[in-house]
Design a protein around this motif. Structure first.
Motif, PDB file in Angstrom:
ATOM      1  N   PHE A 136     -32.268 -14.801   6.937  1.00 17.26           N
ATOM      2  CA  PHE A 136     -32.186 -13.819   8.023  1.00 17.26           C
ATOM      3  C   PHE A 136     -30.729 -13.405   8.196  1.00 17.26           C
ATOM      4  O   PHE A 136     -29.814 -14.205   7.990  1.00 17.26           O
ATOM      5  CB  PHE A 136     -32.727 -14.423   9.324  1.00 17.26           C
ATOM      6  CG  PHE A 136     -34.221 -14.592   9.328  1.00 17.26           C
ATOM      7  CD1 PHE A 136     -35.045 -13.573   9.772  1.00 17.26           C
ATOM      8  CD2 PHE A 136     -34.790 -15.762   8.864  1.00 17.26           C
ATOM      9  CE1 PHE A 136     -36.425 -13.731   9.767  1.00 17.26           C
ATOM     10  CE2 PHE A 136     -36.171 -15.933   8.847  1.00 17.26           C
ATOM     11  CZ  PHE A 136     -36.981 -14.914   9.303  1.00 17.26           C
ATOM     12  N   TYR A 142     -35.027  -9.779   7.487  1.00 14.70           N
ATOM     13  CA  TYR A 142     -35.206 -10.844   6.495  1.00 14.70           C
ATOM     14  C   TYR A 142     -35.224 -10.244   5.098  1.00 14.70           C
ATOM     15  O   TYR A 142     -35.895  -9.235   4.849  1.00 14.70           O
ATOM     16  CB  TYR A 142     -36.512 -11.589   6.761  1.00 14.70           C
ATOM     17  CG  TYR A 142     -36.773 -12.731   5.804  1.00 14.70           C
ATOM     18  CD1 TYR A 142     -36.058 -13.922   5.896  1.00 14.70           C
ATOM     19  CD2 TYR A 142     -37.720 -12.620   4.793  1.00 14.70           C
ATOM     20  CE1 TYR A 142     -36.281 -14.973   5.018  1.00 14.70           C
ATOM     21  CE2 TYR A 142     -37.960 -13.663   3.915  1.00 14.70           C
ATOM     22  CZ  TYR A 142     -37.232 -14.836   4.031  1.00 14.70           C
ATOM     23  OH  TYR A 142     -37.452 -15.875   3.149  1.00 14.70           O
ATOM     24  N   ASP A 177     -33.107 -13.529  15.342  1.00 17.58           N
ATOM     25  CA  ASP A 177     -33.707 -14.126  14.155  1.00 17.58           C
ATOM     26  C   ASP A 177     -34.918 -14.991  14.485  1.00 17.58           C
ATOM     27  O   ASP A 177     -35.879 -15.048  13.713  1.00 17.58           O
ATOM     28  CB  ASP A 177     -32.672 -14.971  13.398  1.00 17.58           C
ATOM     29  CG  ASP A 177     -31.666 -14.105  12.657  1.00 17.58           C
ATOM     30  OD1 ASP A 177     -31.894 -12.890  12.569  1.00 17.58           O
ATOM     31  OD2 ASP A 177     -30.655 -14.648  12.167  1.00 17.58           O
TER      32      ASP A 177
END
Length: 202
Positions: A136, A142, A177
Protein backbone atom coordinates in the motif's frame (compact mmCIF):
# COMPACT_ATOMS: atom_id res chain seq x y z
CA UNK A 1 -7.40 -11.86 -31.13
CA UNK A 2 -10.64 -10.27 -29.91
CA UNK A 3 -13.82 -12.08 -31.06
CA UNK A 4 -16.08 -9.74 -33.03
CA UNK A 5 -19.31 -11.65 -32.48
CA UNK A 6 -20.63 -13.83 -29.66
CA UNK A 7 -23.87 -15.50 -28.60
CA UNK A 8 -24.72 -12.77 -26.10
CA UNK A 9 -24.52 -9.94 -28.64
CA UNK A 10 -27.61 -7.76 -28.44
CA UNK A 11 -28.65 -8.99 -25.00
CA UNK A 12 -28.69 -6.58 -22.04
CA UNK A 13 -25.39 -6.54 -20.15
CA UNK A 14 -25.74 -8.13 -16.68
CA UNK A 15 -24.62 -6.07 -13.68
CA UNK A 16 -21.14 -6.97 -12.40
CA UNK A 17 -21.47 -9.73 -9.80
CA UNK A 18 -18.74 -8.38 -7.52
CA UNK A 19 -20.21 -4.87 -7.49
CA UNK A 20 -23.53 -6.28 -6.29
CA UNK A 21 -21.68 -8.13 -3.54
CA UNK A 22 -19.94 -4.89 -2.54
CA UNK A 23 -23.24 -2.97 -2.30
CA UNK A 24 -25.18 -5.66 -0.46
CA UNK A 25 -22.54 -7.09 1.88
CA UNK A 26 -19.15 -5.36 1.95
CA UNK A 27 -20.38 -1.81 2.63
CA UNK A 28 -22.34 -2.89 5.69
CA UNK A 29 -19.43 -4.92 7.06
CA UNK A 30 -16.99 -2.02 6.68
CA UNK A 31 -19.39 0.46 8.31
CA UNK A 32 -19.77 -1.87 11.29
CA UNK A 33 -16.06 -2.75 11.49
CA UNK A 34 -14.82 0.86 11.48
CA UNK A 35 -17.83 2.50 13.15
CA UNK A 36 -18.64 4.63 10.09
CA UNK A 37 -21.93 6.48 10.34
CA UNK A 38 -21.94 8.21 6.97
CA UNK A 39 -22.25 5.84 3.95
CA UNK A 40 -20.02 8.22 1.97
CA UNK A 41 -17.15 7.38 4.30
CA UNK A 42 -17.18 3.75 3.18
CA UNK A 43 -14.24 3.13 0.80
CA UNK A 44 -14.94 2.14 -2.78
CA UNK A 45 -12.86 1.14 -5.76
CA UNK A 46 -12.27 4.02 -8.20
CA UNK A 47 -10.18 2.47 -10.95
CA UNK A 48 -7.71 -0.29 -11.79
CA UNK A 49 -4.63 0.61 -13.83
CA UNK A 50 -2.56 -1.98 -15.72
CA UNK A 51 0.92 -1.08 -16.97
CA UNK A 52 3.25 -3.16 -19.10
CA UNK A 53 6.77 -1.85 -19.68
CA UNK A 54 8.71 -3.40 -22.54
CA UNK A 55 12.21 -2.00 -23.04
CA UNK A 56 12.84 -4.45 -25.88
CA UNK A 57 10.26 -2.56 -27.93
CA UNK A 58 13.04 -0.03 -28.67
CA UNK A 59 14.74 -2.57 -30.94
CA UNK A 60 11.65 -4.59 -31.88
CA UNK A 61 8.63 -2.26 -32.18
CA UNK A 62 6.37 -5.10 -33.37
CA UNK A 63 6.48 -6.66 -29.89
CA UNK A 64 4.16 -3.89 -28.68
CA UNK A 65 1.49 -4.87 -31.21
CA UNK A 66 1.20 -8.32 -29.62
CA UNK A 67 1.14 -6.85 -26.10
CA UNK A 68 -1.62 -4.41 -27.07
CA UNK A 69 -3.71 -7.35 -28.34
CA UNK A 70 -3.06 -9.40 -25.19
CA UNK A 71 -3.91 -6.60 -22.76
CA UNK A 72 -7.05 -5.79 -24.76
CA UNK A 73 -8.06 -9.46 -24.54
CA UNK A 74 -7.45 -9.55 -20.77
CA UNK A 75 -9.26 -6.30 -19.96
CA UNK A 76 -11.81 -5.93 -22.75
CA UNK A 77 -10.52 -2.40 -23.41
CA UNK A 78 -7.95 -1.17 -25.91
CA UNK A 79 -4.82 0.06 -24.08
CA UNK A 80 -2.81 3.19 -24.75
CA UNK A 81 0.81 3.01 -25.88
CA UNK A 82 3.11 4.76 -23.41
CA UNK A 83 6.06 6.80 -24.66
CA UNK A 84 9.47 7.48 -23.15
CA UNK A 85 9.56 10.83 -21.33
CA UNK A 86 13.30 11.32 -21.79
CA UNK A 87 16.20 9.96 -23.79
CA UNK A 88 18.64 7.48 -22.20
CA UNK A 89 21.70 6.91 -24.37
CA UNK A 90 22.89 3.79 -22.53
CA UNK A 91 19.64 1.98 -23.39
CA UNK A 92 19.35 3.45 -26.87
CA UNK A 93 16.12 5.11 -25.78
CA UNK A 94 14.89 8.29 -27.42
CA UNK A 95 12.27 10.66 -26.07
CA UNK A 96 8.86 9.88 -27.53
CA UNK A 97 9.59 6.23 -28.34
CA UNK A 98 6.82 3.75 -27.53
CA UNK A 99 8.08 1.51 -24.71
CA UNK A 100 4.95 0.05 -23.11
CA UNK A 101 1.18 0.00 -22.82
CA UNK A 102 -1.27 1.16 -20.18
CA UNK A 103 -5.00 0.74 -19.61
CA UNK A 104 -7.30 2.29 -16.99
CA UNK A 105 -10.45 0.38 -16.09
CA UNK A 106 -13.48 2.02 -14.49
CA UNK A 107 -17.10 1.11 -13.86
CA UNK A 108 -18.42 -2.29 -14.96
CA UNK A 109 -15.19 -3.29 -16.76
CA UNK A 110 -13.22 -2.61 -13.57
CA UNK A 111 -15.50 -4.82 -11.45
CA UNK A 112 -15.56 -7.61 -14.04
CA UNK A 113 -11.76 -7.58 -14.28
CA UNK A 114 -11.36 -7.68 -10.49
CA UNK A 115 -13.80 -10.58 -10.26
CA UNK A 116 -11.89 -12.60 -12.88
CA UNK A 117 -8.52 -11.63 -11.41
CA UNK A 118 -9.47 -12.86 -7.92
CA UNK A 119 -11.39 -15.99 -8.90
CA UNK A 120 -9.42 -17.33 -11.89
CA UNK A 121 -6.08 -15.54 -12.41
CA UNK A 122 -4.60 -15.46 -8.88
CA UNK A 123 -5.14 -19.21 -8.29
CA UNK A 124 -3.03 -19.88 -11.42
CA UNK A 125 0.06 -18.08 -10.02
CA UNK A 126 2.89 -20.54 -9.41
CA UNK A 127 3.81 -21.22 -5.77
CA UNK A 128 1.28 -18.65 -4.61
CA UNK A 129 1.39 -17.97 -0.87
CA UNK A 130 -0.77 -14.88 -0.65
CA UNK A 131 -0.47 -11.24 -1.67
CA UNK A 132 1.83 -8.95 0.27
CA UNK A 133 0.17 -6.55 2.70
CA UNK A 134 3.10 -4.10 2.43
CA UNK A 135 2.35 -2.81 -1.06
CA UNK A 136 0.00 0.00 0.00
CA UNK A 137 1.28 3.48 -0.85
CA UNK A 138 0.13 5.30 2.30
CA UNK A 139 -2.77 6.95 0.43
CA UNK A 140 -5.16 4.01 0.19
CA UNK A 141 -3.91 2.55 -3.10
CA UNK A 142 -2.52 -0.96 -3.61
CA UNK A 143 -0.09 -2.14 -6.29
CA UNK A 144 1.15 -5.58 -7.22
CA UNK A 145 3.31 -7.08 -9.91
CA UNK A 146 2.39 -10.06 -12.08
CA UNK A 147 5.36 -11.97 -13.51
CA UNK A 148 3.65 -13.44 -16.55
CA UNK A 149 0.48 -12.79 -18.51
CA UNK A 150 -0.17 -16.54 -18.77
CA UNK A 151 -2.11 -16.54 -15.48
CA UNK A 152 -5.06 -15.01 -17.32
CA UNK A 153 -7.14 -17.79 -18.92
CA UNK A 154 -8.11 -15.45 -21.79
CA UNK A 155 -4.56 -15.73 -23.16
CA UNK A 156 -4.00 -18.44 -25.78
CA UNK A 157 -0.66 -20.17 -25.15
CA UNK A 158 -0.17 -20.86 -28.86
CA UNK A 159 -0.41 -17.17 -29.79
CA UNK A 160 2.01 -15.85 -27.16
CA UNK A 161 5.17 -14.42 -28.69
CA UNK A 162 6.91 -13.41 -25.47
CA UNK A 163 6.35 -13.81 -21.74
CA UNK A 164 6.00 -10.47 -19.97
CA UNK A 165 4.78 -9.18 -16.62
CA UNK A 166 2.65 -6.23 -15.64
CA UNK A 167 1.97 -3.88 -12.75
CA UNK A 168 -1.61 -3.60 -11.49
CA UNK A 169 -2.70 -0.70 -9.26
CA UNK A 170 -6.01 -0.63 -7.37
CA UNK A 171 -7.09 2.95 -6.62
CA UNK A 172 -9.67 3.51 -3.86
CA UNK A 173 -11.66 6.50 -2.63
CA UNK A 174 -10.01 6.46 0.79
CA UNK A 175 -6.60 7.85 1.79
CA UNK A 176 -6.23 5.36 4.65
CA UNK A 177 -4.37 2.10 4.07
CA UNK A 178 -6.29 0.21 6.75
CA UNK A 179 -9.63 1.02 5.09
CA UNK A 180 -8.27 0.12 1.64
CA UNK A 181 -6.87 -3.16 2.98
CA UNK A 182 -10.20 -4.07 4.60
CA UNK A 183 -12.06 -3.23 1.37
CA UNK A 184 -9.85 -5.41 -0.83
CA UNK A 185 -9.83 -8.25 1.69
CA UNK A 186 -13.62 -8.25 1.92
CA UNK A 187 -13.83 -8.29 -1.89
CA UNK A 188 -11.82 -11.51 -1.84
CA UNK A 189 -8.18 -10.54 -2.34
CA UNK A 190 -6.16 -13.37 -0.72
CA UNK A 191 -3.58 -11.54 1.38
CA UNK A 192 -0.70 -13.37 3.02
CA UNK A 193 -1.65 -14.78 6.40
CA UNK A 194 -5.39 -14.55 5.70
CA UNK A 195 -7.75 -17.48 5.73
CA UNK A 196 -9.22 -18.73 2.48
CA UNK A 197 -10.46 -15.88 0.25
CA UNK A 198 -14.14 -15.01 0.42
CA UNK A 199 -16.17 -16.76 -2.27
CA UNK A 200 -18.80 -14.54 -3.86
CA UNK A 201 -22.00 -16.42 -4.56
CA UNK A 202 -23.21 -15.78 -8.10
Amino acid sequence: MLPKEHKGAGLPVPAPRLHGYYVKTVRGKLMQQFGLKNPHQVPNLTKIVLNVGMGEAIKQPKILDAIVDEVATITGQKPLRTKAKKSIANFGQREGQEIGVSVTLRGARMWEFLDRFISTAIPRIRDFRGLSTRAFDGRGNYSLGVKEQMIFPEINYDLVEQIHGMDITFVTTTNRDDLAFALLRELGMPFRGDDKPIVVQG
